[in-house]
Enzyme design. Structure first.
Site, mmCIF file in Angstrom:
data_model
loop_
_atom_site.group_PDB
_atom_site.id
_atom_site.type_symbol
_atom_site.label_atom_id
_atom_site.label_comp_id
_atom_site.label_asym_id
_atom_site.label_seq_id
_atom_site.Cartn_x
_atom_site.Cartn_y
_atom_site.Cartn_z
ATOM 1 N N GLY A 267 33.629 28.697 40.141
ATOM 2 C CA GLY A 267 34.733 29.402 40.777
ATOM 3 C C GLY A 267 35.475 30.272 39.771
ATOM 4 O O GLY A 267 35.789 29.832 38.667
ATOM 5 N N LEU A 268 35.753 31.494 40.114
ATOM 6 C CA LEU A 268 36.385 32.430 39.189
ATOM 7 C C LEU A 268 37.787 31.952 38.803
ATOM 8 O O LEU A 268 38.666 31.808 39.664
ATOM 9 C CB LEU A 268 36.456 33.827 39.819
ATOM 10 C CG LEU A 268 37.105 34.924 38.970
ATOM 11 C CD1 LEU A 268 36.333 35.123 37.663
ATOM 12 C CD2 LEU A 268 37.197 36.229 39.748
ATOM 13 N N ASP A 269 38.008 31.713 37.504
ATOM 14 C CA ASP A 269 39.302 31.263 36.983
ATOM 15 C C ASP A 269 39.829 30.039 37.733
ATOM 16 O O ASP A 269 41.034 29.893 37.952
ATOM 17 C CB ASP A 269 40.342 32.392 37.046
ATOM 18 C CG ASP A 269 40.034 33.515 36.069
ATOM 19 O OD1 ASP A 269 39.415 33.233 35.030
ATOM 20 O OD2 ASP A 269 40.400 34.659 36.336
ATOM 21 N N ALA A 270 38.915 29.168 38.155
ATOM 22 C CA ALA A 270 39.304 28.030 38.979
ATOM 23 C C ALA A 270 38.985 26.684 38.332
ATOM 24 O O ALA A 270 39.137 25.644 38.963
ATOM 25 C CB ALA A 270 38.612 28.113 40.338
#
Length: 320
Positions: free
Chosen positions: A262-265
């Site tokens: 997950g992007l920046d997650a």
């Protein structure tokens, strides 16, 4: 990183089981042969874990100098991090591994890791960067000053570093390999990156402005730490600092986290914030934002190498 702590002649301590806990107090010792060790433990919660951990160290002549315990409410899981000193002649490294292994078997531990900074190899890291150099340069200088207990195997960038910048002379002076891999939308050069970092223990993304694919993450199979500014998610796209400045925000920050699909997650390791005011100009605003990113990334790397970061639930961390 080598840390030698001297034992007090008399120790007084206190311990609370549910959070930031045990600290021994006092100073003094005549022994210079003592070595610092760190042990982290994660297991199902059970009666007697703290006692057995203490006994494991004490029976070998070691002494606990600090301990942190966390037992989350209604989760039936136990976390601990213990700093201790010991005489490596009386407690050889291989025996220490066996003793803690026996303990982990007793309590069916999910994680039991012991590290002796003076004896064990430093973590090998590769640093990935893009056009902006502030996090890369800070990481290099923190390493040079002995503040990061790592060995930097190489620096990889998708933007070539001009020889006139302070990056290239530093890398050449310290013999750190540099690899410029020009990237396109159709070729992210991930196979080449994987080959360059195959012997590392950790990757650090020092403002590396490329998304790593799921295949890359699975193939690398080890931890990756990323840093980004705290202007997300309100200000996305190009020039987020200028967007935030123009919007007159009063609080900026930075977040370091593990990289997941997950992007920046990914699970957060460290966050820092700072107030800004109407007195800022764009230059001072950007400088404060970049300073936070540098500090936040550096602290995350140190915390990781000092075994302060443990996984908690699906997407959280315990950071002692």
């Amino acid at each position: 990183m080598s840390i030698v702590r001297r034992l007090p002649s008399k120790v007084v301590g206190s311990c609370s089981r549910n959070s930031y806990s045990c600290f021994n107090k006092s100073v003094d010792s005549s022994s210079s042969s003592l070595t610092h060790g760190i042990h982290v433990f994660q297991s199902p919660d059970a009666v007697g874990i703290v006692a057995k951990l203490s006994d494991c160290i004490a029976t070998r002549g070691g002494n606990i100098i600090a301990a942190d315990v966390f037992v989350p409410h209604n989760k039936h899981v136990f976390y601990s991090r213990t700093d201790f000193v010991f005489d490596p002649v009386k407690w050889p490294r291989h025996q220490m591994d066996q003793d803690f292994l026996n303990l982990s078997i007793t309590f069916n531990a999910m994680r039991s890791v012991v590290r002796v900074p003076a004896l064990d190899p430093k973590y090998k890291i590769a640093v990935l960067a893009s056009k902006q150099n502030h996090c890369l340069v800070d990481t290099l200088h923190e390493w040079q000053d002995g503040k990061l207990p790592v060995d930097i195997t190489c620096v990889i960038s998708n933007h070539d570093k001009d020889s006139k910048t302070n990056v290239m002379p530093f890398l050449e002076r310290h013999g750190i390999p540099y690899h410029h891999l020009s990237i396109t939308a159709d070729n992210k050069r991930e196979g080449e990156i994987l080959e360059l970092v195959k012997d590392t223990d950790l990757l650090v993304l020092a403002r590396y402005m490329q998304i790593l694919s799921s295949n890359f993450l699975r193939s690398y199979g080890k931890d990756i730490i990323n840093i980004h500014h705290g202007l997300l998610p309100s200000f996305k796209g190009g020039h987020p600092a200028k967007q935030a400045f123009d919007a007159g925000v009063k609080l900026i920050g930075a977040t370091s986290h593990f990289v997941t699909e997950g992007l920046d997650a990914g699970p957060i390791i460290e966050q820092m914030v700072e107030r800004v005011s109407h007195r800022e100009n764009l230059q001072s605003f950007v400088q404060k934002s970049e300073n936070l990113e540098k500090q936040c990334l550096s602290k995350a790397i140190r915390s990781y190498c000092e075994l302060r970061v443990l996984p908690f639930e699906e997407n959280k961390t315990v950071v002692f």
